[in-house]
Structure formats: C-alpha cells, structure tokens
Write a protein that holds these residues in place. Structure first.
Motif, PDB file in Angstrom:
ATOM      1  N   HIS A 182       0.830  -1.215   0.000  1.00 34.03           N
ATOM      2  CA  HIS A 182       0.000   0.000   0.000  1.00 34.03           C
ATOM      3  C   HIS A 182       0.862   1.262   0.000  1.00 34.03           C
ATOM      4  O   HIS A 182       0.446   2.295  -0.533  1.00 34.03           O
ATOM      5  CB  HIS A 182      -0.931  -0.015   1.209  1.00 34.03           C
ATOM      6  CG  HIS A 182      -0.236  -0.028   2.532  1.00 34.03           C
ATOM      7  ND1 HIS A 182       0.529  -1.100   2.958  1.00 34.03           N
ATOM      8  CD2 HIS A 182      -0.170   0.906   3.516  1.00 34.03           C
ATOM      9  CE1 HIS A 182       1.022  -0.828   4.148  1.00 34.03           C
ATOM     10  NE2 HIS A 182       0.624   0.367   4.513  1.00 34.03           N
ATOM     11  N   LEU A 183       2.066   1.175   0.577  1.00 32.79           N
ATOM     12  CA  LEU A 183       2.989   2.309   0.559  1.00 32.79           C
ATOM     13  C   LEU A 183       3.878   2.289  -0.685  1.00 32.79           C
ATOM     14  O   LEU A 183       4.208   3.338  -1.240  1.00 32.79           O
ATOM     15  CB  LEU A 183       3.855   2.313   1.817  1.00 32.79           C
ATOM     16  CG  LEU A 183       3.125   2.567   3.135  1.00 32.79           C
ATOM     17  CD1 LEU A 183       4.110   2.514   4.303  1.00 32.79           C
ATOM     18  CD2 LEU A 183       2.411   3.919   3.112  1.00 32.79           C
ATOM     19  N   LEU A 184       4.262   1.105  -1.131  1.00 30.04           N
ATOM     20  CA  LEU A 184       5.120   0.990  -2.303  1.00 30.04           C
ATOM     21  C   LEU A 184       4.468   1.603  -3.538  1.00 30.04           C
ATOM     22  O   LEU A 184       5.141   2.135  -4.411  1.00 30.04           O
ATOM     23  CB  LEU A 184       5.464  -0.476  -2.579  1.00 30.04           C
ATOM     24  CG  LEU A 184       6.378  -1.165  -1.557  1.00 30.04           C
ATOM     25  CD1 LEU A 184       6.481  -2.648  -1.878  1.00 30.04           C
ATOM     26  CD2 LEU A 184       7.761  -0.523  -1.530  1.00 30.04           C
ATOM     27  N   LYS A 185       3.133   1.563  -3.609  1.00 30.73           N
ATOM     28  CA  LYS A 185       2.430   2.088  -4.773  1.00 30.73           C
ATOM     29  C   LYS A 185       2.525   3.607  -4.887  1.00 30.73           C
ATOM     30  O   LYS A 185       2.327   4.158  -5.973  1.00 30.73           O
ATOM     31  CB  LYS A 185       0.963   1.654  -4.742  1.00 30.73           C
ATOM     32  CG  LYS A 185       0.736   0.188  -5.036  1.00 30.73           C
ATOM     33  CD  LYS A 185      -0.730  -0.152  -5.037  1.00 30.73           C
ATOM     34  CE  LYS A 185      -0.960  -1.626  -5.355  1.00 30.73           C
ATOM     35  NZ  LYS A 185      -0.526  -1.944  -6.728  1.00 30.73           N
ATOM     36  N   ARG A 186       2.807   4.286  -3.792  1.00 31.28           N
ATOM     37  CA  ARG A 186       2.945   5.742  -3.879  1.00 31.28           C
ATOM     38  C   ARG A 186       4.354   6.205  -3.470  1.00 31.28           C
ATOM     39  O   ARG A 186       4.568   7.354  -3.141  1.00 31.28           O
ATOM     40  CB  ARG A 186       1.883   6.445  -3.037  1.00 31.28           C
ATOM     41  CG  ARG A 186       1.877   6.121  -1.556  1.00 31.28           C
ATOM     42  CD  ARG A 186       0.640   6.735  -0.894  1.00 31.28           C
ATOM     43  NE  ARG A 186       0.660   6.627   0.564  1.00 31.28           N
ATOM     44  CZ  ARG A 186       1.107   7.575   1.362  1.00 31.28           C
ATOM     45  NH1 ARG A 186       1.587   8.700   0.858  1.00 31.28           N
ATOM     46  NH2 ARG A 186       1.095   7.426   2.671  1.00 31.28           N
ATOM     47  N   ALA A 187       5.300   5.287  -3.556  1.00 32.09           N
ATOM     48  CA  ALA A 187       6.683   5.585  -3.192  1.00 32.09           C
ATOM     49  C   ALA A 187       7.548   5.759  -4.433  1.00 32.09           C
ATOM     50  O   ALA A 187       7.350   5.083  -5.444  1.00 32.09           O
ATOM     51  CB  ALA A 187       7.252   4.464  -2.327  1.00 32.09           C
ATOM     52  N   LEU A 188       8.494   6.669  -4.336  1.00 30.56           N
ATOM     53  CA  LEU A 188       9.553   6.809  -5.334  1.00 30.56           C
ATOM     54  C   LEU A 188      10.835   6.355  -4.657  1.00 30.56           C
ATOM     55  O   LEU A 188      11.400   7.066  -3.814  1.00 30.56           O
ATOM     56  CB  LEU A 188       9.674   8.252  -5.808  1.00 30.56           C
ATOM     57  CG  LEU A 188      10.744   8.492  -6.886  1.00 30.56           C
ATOM     58  CD1 LEU A 188      10.349   7.821  -8.199  1.00 30.56           C
ATOM     59  CD2 LEU A 188      10.967   9.988  -7.095  1.00 30.56           C
ATOM     60  N   ALA A 189      11.297   5.174  -5.001  1.00 29.99           N
ATOM     61  CA  ALA A 189      12.460   4.586  -4.331  1.00 29.99           C
ATOM     62  C   ALA A 189      13.739   5.262  -4.786  1.00 29.99           C
ATOM     63  O   ALA A 189      13.934   5.529  -5.975  1.00 29.99           O
ATOM     64  CB  ALA A 189      12.525   3.090  -4.622  1.00 29.99           C
ATOM     65  N   THR A 190      14.610   5.540  -3.830  1.00 32.99           N
ATOM     66  CA  THR A 190      15.898   6.155  -4.133  1.00 32.99           C
ATOM     67  C   THR A 190      17.078   5.266  -3.755  1.00 32.99           C
ATOM     68  O   THR A 190      18.158   5.415  -4.325  1.00 32.99           O
ATOM     69  CB  THR A 190      16.046   7.502  -3.411  1.00 32.99           C
ATOM     70  OG1 THR A 190      15.944   7.298  -1.994  1.00 32.99           O
ATOM     71  CG2 THR A 190      14.958   8.478  -3.850  1.00 32.99           C
ATOM     72  N   GLN A 191      16.894   4.351  -2.799  1.00 28.40           N
ATOM     73  CA  GLN A 191      17.966   3.436  -2.412  1.00 28.40           C
ATOM     74  C   GLN A 191      17.352   2.118  -1.953  1.00 28.40           C
ATOM     75  O   GLN A 191      16.267   2.105  -1.361  1.00 28.40           O
ATOM     76  CB  GLN A 191      18.816   4.012  -1.272  1.00 28.40           C
ATOM     77  CG  GLN A 191      19.567   5.287  -1.631  1.00 28.40           C
ATOM     78  CD  GLN A 191      20.416   5.790  -0.487  1.00 28.40           C
ATOM     79  OE1 GLN A 191      21.210   5.050   0.086  1.00 28.40           O
ATOM     80  NE2 GLN A 191      20.259   7.059  -0.140  1.00 28.40           N
ATOM     81  N   LEU A 192      18.063   1.034  -2.211  1.00 31.00           N
ATOM     82  CA  LEU A 192      17.635  -0.282  -1.748  1.00 31.00           C
ATOM     83  C   LEU A 192      18.233  -0.560  -0.373  1.00 31.00           C
ATOM     84  O   LEU A 192      19.416  -0.300  -0.136  1.00 31.00           O
ATOM     85  CB  LEU A 192      18.089  -1.360  -2.737  1.00 31.00           C
ATOM     86  CG  LEU A 192      17.691  -2.799  -2.402  1.00 31.00           C
ATOM     87  CD1 LEU A 192      16.175  -2.958  -2.387  1.00 31.00           C
ATOM     88  CD2 LEU A 192      18.319  -3.767  -3.410  1.00 31.00           C
ATOM     89  N   ILE A 193      17.411  -1.061   0.522  1.00 31.43           N
ATOM     90  CA  ILE A 193      17.856  -1.445   1.863  1.00 31.43           C
ATOM     91  C   ILE A 193      17.923  -2.966   1.923  1.00 31.43           C
ATOM     92  O   ILE A 193      16.967  -3.654   1.548  1.00 31.43           O
ATOM     93  CB  ILE A 193      16.892  -0.920   2.947  1.00 31.43           C
ATOM     94  CG1 ILE A 193      16.868   0.612   2.920  1.00 31.43           C
ATOM     95  CG2 ILE A 193      17.300  -1.422   4.335  1.00 31.43           C
ATOM     96  CD1 ILE A 193      15.808   1.223   3.832  1.00 31.43           C
TER      97      ILE A 193
END
Length: 205
Positions: A182-193
């Motif tokens: 539900h959060l990933l759908k409105r997230a712009l990822a900048t780094q992988l953890i």
C-alpha cells in the motif's frame, strides 16, 4: 565534506554527478482499482520490488555531488554485491563473505540481522571509503564481513495528490518495507535497503 580533500580521492562509484540529475515527470495512474505512482512516459523497467524508482542519468559528467547517492548504481551494488568505491566485486574470493562498513556501532551485537542502505566495500578500498564518505565519518564505523544478505525495504519519498490534483511529496526519505504494497504504490524509491546477517568483525584493510 572538505572539497580540497575530496578532489584528491577517487570519485566513488555510487556518488552522482550534476549532469546525471533528470526531471521526474511524476503522475498517478489507476491499477487494480488503486492509484499507483508512475511517470507520464514510464518504462516497464522503472519498477522493481513493486515500486517506482527515481530516474538518473549515467554519464558521470559535471560536478560530483559528494553528499548524494546515485540511485541506480546504489541498487546495482546492493543486488550484485559490488563495491561502493570502485564498482568491482566486494565478495572476498577466499571466504565467500562480503566486506562491509557499517556507519554506526553494533554495540557487540553480531547475532541480530542488520538493515542498511550502505553498499558493501571491497577489502582493497575500505580505507579510502572511511576517508571519503561523509556518512561513515559521522560515527564510529565498524568493518565487518557478512554471509547472509537479502533486500527488505527501499528508502523512498512518498507522494499523493493535493486538492488541485497535483502530485506532491508527503514524506521524504523514509524506509518502506517490501511487504508494504500500500505504501510501495505511492513511493519513489531512491535506495535499496538490505538485511545482512552472519556478521563477523574484521580488521581494516
């Protein structure tokens, strides 16, 4: 970081350059009955782990931006276990373990999983990374090796729509778990953890 010192060091593989900054034509689209962050001219490869990733150029030209991280090169280092400094393998050929510098003390706890957005560092460039990286210099670093390794989250900016229907940032640089669609759908990822396990303290190279 002192620019005079910085210019005497290798330009780290994960550090971006000014001319690699790109416009981000963000928009929302409907997918399976729910809004999803996208680009107006999105390509299929711009999603990974169920989320949209920030665009970056790859020319490595212009003024180096020492305090930032290049999204695509950081992700590549994390997925392929490459060195943050040189971009080569960070896995020790003798032991099969991955060399890492953690930016904070583990307080002796090497049994618990440890999440980090900092890519690994090959043994040959540990000293250089400790000198060049402003994040590592802020706290007492721990040099270690790890066997276990898995992606668990993304560092990202969250977006929504304002009353006028414009795309606006609602949260900046927060971790979003890969189990939070539900959060990933409105997230712009900048780094992988990633989560690293089976840690062992090591001597500096």
């Amino acid at each position: 970081m002192n620019d005079v010192v910085a210019t005497e060091l290798r330009k780290p593989y994960v550090t971006p350059y000014a001319e690699e900054n790109l416009d981000l034509p963000l928009a929302f689209e409907w997918q399976a009955g729910a809004p999803r962050l996208t680009y107006r001219d999105a390509l299929p490869q711009e999603w990974m782990f169920g989320t949209l990733w920030a665009r970056c150029g790859t020319a490595r030209k212009g003024k180096i931006q020492w305090h930032l991280v290049h999204t695509l090169r950081q992700r590549r280092c994390m997925l392929k276990r490459l060195c943050r400094v040189c971009g080569g393998p960070a896995t020790d050929p003798d032991t099969g373990r991955v060399w890492w510098i953690l930016p904070t003390s583990l307080a002796g706890d090497f049994q618990s999983p440890w999440p980090t957005a900092h890519p690994p560092t090959c043994k040959a460039h540990i000293s250089e990374a400790l000198t060049a990286c402003p994040y590592l210099r802020r706290e007492i670093p721990v040099v270690c090796t790890a066997r276990g390794y898995s992606p668990v989250a993304v560092l990202s900016n969250l977006y929504g729509l304002d009353d006028a229907g414009r795309v606006v940032e609602t949260s900046h640089q927060i971790p979003v778990g890969l189990n939070e669609p539900h959060l990933l759908k409105r997230a712009l990822a900048t780094q992988l953890i990633v989560q690293i396990t089976d840690l062992q303290r090591a001597k500096r190279a």
